[in-house]
Design an enzyme around this catalytic site. Structure first.
Site, short mmCIF file in Angstrom:
data_model
loop_
_atom_site.label_atom_id
_atom_site.label_comp_id
_atom_site.label_asym_id
_atom_site.label_seq_id
_atom_site.Cartn_x
_atom_site.Cartn_y
_atom_site.Cartn_z
N ASP B 8 52.50 45.46 49.81
CA ASP B 8 52.50 44.03 49.53
C ASP B 8 53.95 43.58 49.58
O ASP B 8 54.81 44.17 48.92
CB ASP B 8 51.87 43.77 48.15
CG ASP B 8 50.35 43.89 48.21
OD1 ASP B 8 49.83 44.29 49.27
OD2 ASP B 8 49.68 43.59 47.20
N GLU B 127 38.66 39.68 49.13
CA GLU B 127 39.10 40.02 47.77
C GLU B 127 38.04 39.49 46.83
O GLU B 127 37.74 38.30 46.85
CB GLU B 127 40.48 39.40 47.51
CG GLU B 127 41.56 40.06 48.37
CD GLU B 127 42.87 39.29 48.45
OE1 GLU B 127 42.95 38.16 47.92
OE2 GLU B 127 43.81 39.82 49.06
#
Lengths: 225, 284
Positions: B8, B127
């Site tokens: 990330d 997600e």
């Protein structure tokens, strides 16, 4: 000593940058274009490709690339087809109906069927991921090292390579097959060679150090010729 | 089985949070990427965590730099809104893109992108959070915004529209080290016939075999379990991290209690463990 040029045929499909980076890494000078004269000029020609067979043939035709590619096949110049670029070499494909291919290598392109592994889990299509390449076992006497003097010559038997595909080639002449790969109950041709034409179903430029060895050997083979 | 480290990325740094919150700066993406490539990662994912909120920066440079040295598939996601955005990222050296927010807002983007770049280039990232009724809801904007869309139905639709793979992340488990949400992974895997990559929650090696055997995933995305192990050996002295967010972890001032569930491992250790447990994977 000047570096050899590797021309990557751009017909609008696929990520050519990883191929370019792999060429640079092994000391080749890559060029990328859709111009027929660049194919003639290059020391090595690479036909890449991701996407649909029919679209690719249409695009090659519109860009006037079909004849130049067939001429390279005749010329003896080192040539590598990758993934769809391997499938296009065949006579025809069954992808979305019948499609005529480049007909450089007699054979067809067929679709992978979903099969199951030993735990009865479905093996998904497209086949995406790392898998082994192995020398095929032919009925006639096994030659000592089929990969000698090919771009696979420094690759070890059973090496893992990175695959992304739903179709595979079935060449008419089994002797052109350099390696097979098994995915579930499918065992398919994962690399082949006929004279100067070498082709792989996997992506050597995405297959880590082993894939780079293949590019390095492609470079070395072309120096000998 | 594919083992896929996920970085990330916020600005020039790799970050990691818990449930996508409280992001800690861990180091430079270039160092992580090289280390994971050398230690046998099967692919890499770069997720630009703030792009869908504040716009893009620096990521293209990172992609370009790393793709010259790293010869495994690279997926890039975060804030990709259009065919042009996808083209830009692919031209910088990415092999695949992951789209979430823009795809939910405009599902036709999946179809267009799949037609333009090939299905195998397009990963739809989902997600999800489990709702009291037992269903899973898809979220966008790095786990911040609920959409009302059912995660399984969305996966089926994404496949029909031409997605080549699905990346599923459990927001509740993400970064916690408490294990994967195997129920979520299993439901999505059974809903589609394209490969599913599962992520979010790995705290130890056993969790990885659980998500493979019970979650039926085709690939596993990992962050904390690999990152925190790597940075134990990683020197930050040469880099200047001032004004780059929460660097307490790097400067050893962090309260590491929240990391107690993360039992770090190298990719080699993980693959050896998987092989011993009957999961075929590539050993480098």
């Amino acid at each position: 000593m000047t570096s050899k040029t590797a021309h990557i045929v751009d017909y609008g499909l696929g990520n050519l940058f990883s191929i370019k980076n792999a060429c640079l890494k092994v000391g080749l000078t890559p060029t990328i274009s859709s111009l027929p004269q660049d194919i003639e000029r290059a020391d090595i020609v690479i036909l890449p490709g991701v996407g649909a067979f029919g679209d690719a043939m249409t695009s090659l035709r519109l860009k006037g690339l079909i004849e130049p590619i067939r001429e390279v096949a005749q010329s003896g110049k080192p040539f590598m087809g990758i993934c769809l670029g391997m499938q296009l070499l065949m006579t025809s494909s069954e992808e979305f109906g019948y499609n005529q291919g480049l007909n450089i290598i007699p054979g067809i392109t067929s679709k992978l069927q979903t099969t199951y592994d030993n735990d009865n889990r479905p093996l998904k299509v497209p086949h995406i991921g790392w898998n082994r390449i192995n020398t095929p076992i032919l009925k006639e006497a096994l030659e000592d090292n089929k990969w000698k003097n090919t771009p696979l010559s420094n690759i070890k038997e059973g090496e893992y390579m990175y695959f992304v595909h739903s179709y595979y080639v079935i060449p008419e002449d089994p002797k052109v097959v350099l390696s097979n790969t098994t995915y579930g109950q499918n065992t398919f041709c994962s690399s082949l060679r006929m004279n100067n034409i070498f082709a792989v179903q996997f992506h050597p430029e995405r297959s880590g150090p082993s894939g780079l060895k293949l590019y390095a050997q492609l470079n070395a083979c072309s120096k000998e010729s | 089985m594919r083992i896929i480290p996920r970085l990330d990325i916020k600005g020039p740094n790799v970050v990691k949070g818990v449930q996508f919150e409280g992001l800690r700066v861990l180091g430079k993406p270039e160092d992580f990427a090289k280390y994971y490539y050398d230690s046998g990662a099967d692919e890499l994912i770069y997720m630009d965590v703030v792009a869908s909120l504040y716009g893009r920066n620096g990521l293209l440079d990172i992609i370009e730099k790393t793709s010259r040295e790293i010869f495994i598939p690279l997926t890039v996601g975060g804030g990709l809104r259009s065919i042009e955005d996808i083209r830009t990222v692919l031209r910088s050296g990415a092999d695949k893109v992951a789209i979430n927010t823009a795809a939910i807002q405009n599902p036709d983007l999946i179809h267009q992108a799949s037609q333009t770049f090939g299905a195998s280039t397009i990963i739809v990232s989902i997600e999800a959070i489990r709702k009291p009724n037992g269903k899973y809801e898809a979220y966008v904007d790095y786990g911040r915004e609920a959409t009302g869309v059912d995660a399984c139905e969305w996966a089926i639709k994404a496949e029909k529209l031409g997605a080549g793979e699905i990346l599923v992340t459990s927001i509740a488990n993400e970064g916690t080290g408490s294990g994967f949400d195997t129920e979520l992974m299993c439901r999505i895997s059974k809903s589609v016939s394209i490969p599913v990559i599962g992520g979010g929650g790995a705290g130890c090696l056993q969790h990885v075999t659980e998500v493979i055997n019970d979650g039926l995933v085709d690939g596993v995305s990992l962050a904390s379990i690999l990152h925190y192990n790597f940075i134990k050996q990683y020197s930050v002295s040469g880099s200047d991290y001032s004004n780059e967010g929460n660097v307490q972890y790097l400067t050893h001032q962090a309260n590491t209690a929240s990391l107690s569930r993360i039992h770090g491992a190298t990719i080699t250790e993980l693959k050896q463990y998987l092989t011993r447990n009957g999961v075929a994977c590539r050993q480098s």
